[in-house]
Design an enzyme around this catalytic site. Structure first.
Site, short mmCIF file in Angstrom:
data_model
loop_
_atom_site.label_atom_id
_atom_site.label_comp_id
_atom_site.label_asym_id
_atom_site.label_seq_id
_atom_site.Cartn_x
_atom_site.Cartn_y
_atom_site.Cartn_z
N ASP A 15 -43.75 -26.02 0.07
CA ASP A 15 -43.90 -24.65 -0.43
C ASP A 15 -42.60 -24.07 -1.00
OD1 ASP A 15 -45.72 -22.04 -0.30
OD2 ASP A 15 -43.72 -21.50 0.40
N ALA A 58 -47.08 -20.56 -2.24
CA ALA A 58 -47.48 -21.66 -3.11
C ALA A 58 -48.60 -22.48 -2.47
CB ALA A 58 -46.28 -22.56 -3.42
N ASP A 59 -48.47 -22.74 -1.18
CA ASP A 59 -49.51 -23.48 -0.45
C ASP A 59 -50.83 -22.71 -0.43
OD1 ASP A 59 -48.45 -25.95 0.43
OD2 ASP A 59 -47.25 -24.93 1.93
N LEU A 60 -50.75 -21.44 -0.05
CA LEU A 60 -51.96 -20.64 0.12
C LEU A 60 -52.67 -20.41 -1.21
CD1 LEU A 60 -50.58 -18.09 2.73
CD2 LEU A 60 -52.17 -19.96 3.16
N GLY A 114 -54.37 -23.55 -2.18
CA GLY A 114 -55.59 -23.71 -1.39
C GLY A 114 -56.73 -22.86 -1.93
#
Length: 400
Positions: free
Chosen positions: A135, A163-165, A168
């Site tokens: 991230d 960035a991850d969320l 997702g």
């Protein structure tokens, strides 16, 4: 039943972007079978009852099945699961699935209609495709950090794993689209998700502005870029976020603060003028707001129709009346961690209400159940589990 009831997805993900996607799909009723290594390594805590709080969050409602992909016999178990699945999601570095012998091309051979999503830092092709990324790195590479923080100070990452969320969430949208396409045409396909692509998409207007005008977005801290006043103001006992986007809200703000002179100051007479003199506008308000208590000021502003809020802490959010009224904290149970609370799904359908499908599973807890469902005998399952126990020297207490 959930809106995705009847959909089975093999979850071959790790870290946060992939597990976030499958968590959302689980909340909508899909059956998520998490494929995990029998000798899964312990990672950084904190831990509750032997389980990471991270796993207690994103693993909720999923089935945990352990498969040693290095064992040819157990790799066949994976393919048997693929035959019964609607989709597979993975977020390994490009090439990893091929090295394990379970690439999209190999999976298509046993299930031609499979929906397949790959998540990686930079995508399956491009000059950076072989680079690893987490991230922080992607927030830096994708420009998000360049516009986050105070003017004249170093860049900052967003406080959550943005960035991850966001990746997702985008992958969830893509999965739903592919599942719809499969239902309509009977054909599966592959989704290539790059966290870097997601960051570029989320930078939206800043990229358009640069490409069209050459203007580069700067770090403005807590001050809005297109609206004035819009920012975080220090009060005598804390902070208040205040914004006035319309002329009516600006007049109401000046009325609450009892500063009619600001309302009719030529520099602040309309939004265009306030934008041109944004710094002066913010400074003028800051000198007045600091003499007010947060709670009293926010209450008056809300009553006057001016958007405002205190800066709530995590405990204040978790225990607050709005979260309770919306049912945004749910209680689930874990075999070793016991009962625990976690954020509920924010999706509220009128005809197919969402509900969490339970807490996080213990590693491998559902291996026997899932394999029996696809036709494995107790004898065959016992043989597989015996092999796995031999790998779990570091984790002797995990049940199978």
């Amino acid at each position: 039943m959930g809106i995705l009831d009847g959909i089975t997805i093999l979850d071959f993900t790790q870290f946060l972007s992939g597990p976030t996607c499958t968590m959302i799909l689980s909340d909508m009723g899909a059956r998520i079978i998490k494929i995990e290594r029998p000798n899964k390594e312990l990672s950084a805590g904190p831990y509750v009852g032997g389980e990471r709080t991270y796993d207690l969050s994103v693993m909720r409602g999923k089935k945990s099945v352990t498969v040693d992909m290095k064992d040819p016999e157990q790799r066949l178990v994976f393919f048997d699961l693929v035959k019964e699945a609607d989709a597979v999601i993975e977020n390994f570095k490009p090439g990893t699935m091929s090295r394990m012998g379970v690439s999209y091309e190999e999976i298509k051979k046993v299930n031609p209609e499979i929906v397949f999503a790959s998540i990686s830092g930079y995508g399956q092709y491009g000059p950076f495709s072989n680079k690893g990324a987490l991230d922080l790195v992607i927030q830096a590479a994708g420009g998000m950090m360049s516009v986050t923080g105070e003017e004249g100070k170093p860049p900052l990452k967003v406080g959550i794993s943005a960035a991850d969320l966001l990746t997702g969430l985008y992958t969830t949208v893509g999965m739903l689209a592919m599942l719809y396409h499969k239902k309509r045409t009977g054909k599966g396909q592959r989704l290539d998700m790059a966290m870097m692509d997601v960051m570029t998409a989320c930078m939206g207007e800043a990229v358009v502005r640069y490409c069209a005008t050459g203007e580069v977005e700067t770090r403005n801290g807590n001050t809005g870029k297109n609206v004035a006043p819009d920012g975080l103001f220090q009060t005598k006992d804390g902070f208040a976020a205040i914004t006035a986007e319309t002329q009516e809200q600006w007049q109401a703000l000046c009325s609450v603060l009892e500063v009619p002179s600001l309302a009719y100051d030529p520099r602040f007479s309309d939004m265009k003028q306030r934008q041109l003199h944004a710094e002066a506008c913010q400074l003028a308000l800051a000198g007045i707001v600091k003499n007010n208590s947060t709670a009293a000021l926010v209450s008056l502003l809300e009553e006057a129709g001016v958007p405002a809020s205190p800066v709530h802490t995590i405990p204040e959010v978790a225990e607050g009346g709005q979260v309770a009224a919306r049912g945004m904290l749910a209680e689930v149970e874990h075999p070793t961690a016991g009962k625990y609370r976690l954020p509920n799904t924010p999706l509220n359908f009128s005809k197919t209400p969402n509900r969490l499908q339970g807490g996080a599973p213990v590693l491998g807890a559902d291996t026997r159940e899932v394999l029996k469902e696809i036709g494995y005998t107790d004898e065959a399952i016992n043989g597989i589990l015996e092999k796995q126990r031999a790998l779990r020297k570091l984790f002797p207490d995990y049940p199978l």
